[in-house]
Design a protein around this motif. Structure first.
Motif, PDB file in Angstrom:
ATOM      1  N   LEU A 193       0.811  -1.207   0.000  1.00 15.95           N
ATOM      2  CA  LEU A 193       0.000   0.000   0.000  1.00 15.95           C
ATOM      3  C   LEU A 193       0.848   1.261   0.000  1.00 15.95           C
ATOM      4  CD1 LEU A 193      -2.938   1.075   0.163  1.00 15.95           C
ATOM      5  CD2 LEU A 193      -2.656   1.123   2.648  1.00 15.95           C
ATOM      6  N   LEU A 194       0.450   2.204  -0.825  1.00 13.84           N
ATOM      7  CA  LEU A 194       1.039   3.535  -0.876  1.00 13.84           C
ATOM      8  C   LEU A 194      -0.115   4.515  -0.701  1.00 13.84           C
ATOM      9  CD1 LEU A 194       3.719   5.102  -1.530  1.00 13.84           C
ATOM     10  CD2 LEU A 194       2.962   5.095  -3.923  1.00 13.84           C
ATOM     11  N   ALA A 195       0.079   5.591   0.081  1.00 14.36           N
ATOM     12  CA  ALA A 195      -1.031   6.484   0.388  1.00 14.36           C
ATOM     13  C   ALA A 195      -0.690   7.932   0.058  1.00 14.36           C
ATOM     14  CB  ALA A 195      -1.417   6.368   1.859  1.00 14.36           C
ATOM     15  N   ALA A 196      -1.717   8.687  -0.293  1.00 14.99           N
ATOM     16  CA  ALA A 196      -1.610  10.126  -0.510  1.00 14.99           C
ATOM     17  C   ALA A 196      -2.812  10.779   0.151  1.00 14.99           C
ATOM     18  CB  ALA A 196      -1.577  10.456  -1.994  1.00 14.99           C
ATOM     19  N   ALA A 197      -2.592  11.941   0.787  1.00 16.87           N
ATOM     20  CA  ALA A 197      -3.638  12.582   1.576  1.00 16.87           C
ATOM     21  C   ALA A 197      -4.459  13.605   0.798  1.00 16.87           C
ATOM     22  CB  ALA A 197      -3.027  13.249   2.811  1.00 16.87           C
ATOM     23  N   ASP A 198      -4.105  13.871  -0.450  1.00 19.95           N
ATOM     24  CA  ASP A 198      -4.909  14.808  -1.236  1.00 19.95           C
ATOM     25  C   ASP A 198      -4.762  14.478  -2.719  1.00 19.95           C
ATOM     26  OD1 ASP A 198      -2.556  16.166  -2.295  1.00 19.95           O
ATOM     27  OD2 ASP A 198      -2.429  17.240  -0.391  1.00 19.95           O
ATOM     28  N   GLY A 199      -5.586  15.141  -3.537  1.00 26.60           N
ATOM     29  CA  GLY A 199      -5.605  14.855  -4.961  1.00 26.60           C
ATOM     30  C   GLY A 199      -4.306  15.121  -5.682  1.00 26.60           C
ATOM     31  N   PRO A 200      -3.697  16.303  -5.532  1.00 23.66           N
ATOM     32  CA  PRO A 200      -2.447  16.568  -6.251  1.00 23.66           C
ATOM     33  C   PRO A 200      -1.335  15.580  -5.919  1.00 23.66           C
ATOM     34  CG  PRO A 200      -3.418  18.624  -5.485  1.00 23.66           C
ATOM     35  CD  PRO A 200      -4.232  17.525  -4.886  1.00 23.66           C
TER      36      PRO A 200
END
Length: 225
Positions: free
Chosen positions: A123-130
């Protein structure tokens, strides 16, 4: 296991295994996110078992776990070594990279717990769209999970950008959102989401969606070659 706590009312018991439902204790002194029992039940089910609970207000609760009986390891003909567990398909391959674009830490934690029980996923995560869009372009995940209500860019806007870029055009994107009206689902699928999952997260449906998407990718790869 038995405790002598506050106990639960029948309507609380009915909601006990719902993710993020703390049964009215959200403002209490006891910390938590409401996913521990959800993950515990899933782990027990993976071991072919079941978990049950009975409770009385003001008395406490009793949790019981029942697991399947293992096959005997020996017989009259002599001892036998236990059979090794069946290896999952593609066990020798590198884990499939899964990108989750989500700004809610509790939702992210639940998905992290689900993935922790799957050795075939990373799993890789990002906290916002950009940031999600940037990671998709640099890390090339095989599947993207996308919340719709994101800071910076909406999930639909990120999806549109992914589709415009030849490097990310073919990555399946699964919507994972609280927008659960039939019209929301219809719009999401029409916009190009590969699957549309709603919150609270159903662990079985989540795993089925991931497995189905991976099977689609294997089929597409086989056709391409």
């Amino acid at each position: 296991m038995q405790d002598t706590g506050m106990g639960l009312r029948p309507e609380q018991l009915a909601s006990l295994f719902q993710p993020f439902n703390r049964l009215g204790q959200e403002a209490g002194a006891q910390e938590g996110t409401g996913i521990g029992l959800v993950v515990t039940r899933r782990l027990v089910e993976l071991m072919k078992g079941s978990i049950d609970v009975s409770s009385s207000p003001g008395v406490g609760s009793v949790f019981s776990i029942e697991l399947g009986i293992a096959a005997p390891q020996g017989s009259a003909a002599g001892p036998h070594l236990p059979a090794p567990p069946a290896a999952p398909a593609h066990a020798d391959a590198a884990p499939h990279l899964l990108l989750y674009v989500e700004d809610n830490p509790a939702n992210l934690r639940l998905v992290e717990e689900i993935v922790r029980f799957r050795s075939d996923l990373r799993l890789l995560a990002a906290a916002d769209g950009p940031r999600g869009l940037a990671l998709a372009r640099t890390q090339h995940p095989e599947i993207i999970l996308m919340d719709l209500n994101l800071p910076g860019m909406s999930g639909a806007e990120v999806l549109a950008e992914l589709r415009r870029d030849p490097a990310t055009h073919d990555i399946p994107v699964i919507a994972l959102t609280a927008s659960a009206m039939a019209s929301d689902i219809e719009r999401g699928l029409a916009a190009g989401f590969f699957r549309y999952l709603t919150k609270p997260i159903d662990i079985d449906k989540f795993n089925e969606a991931i497995d189905g998407t991976l099977a689609h990718l294997r089929t597409a790869k086989g056709v391409a070659t």
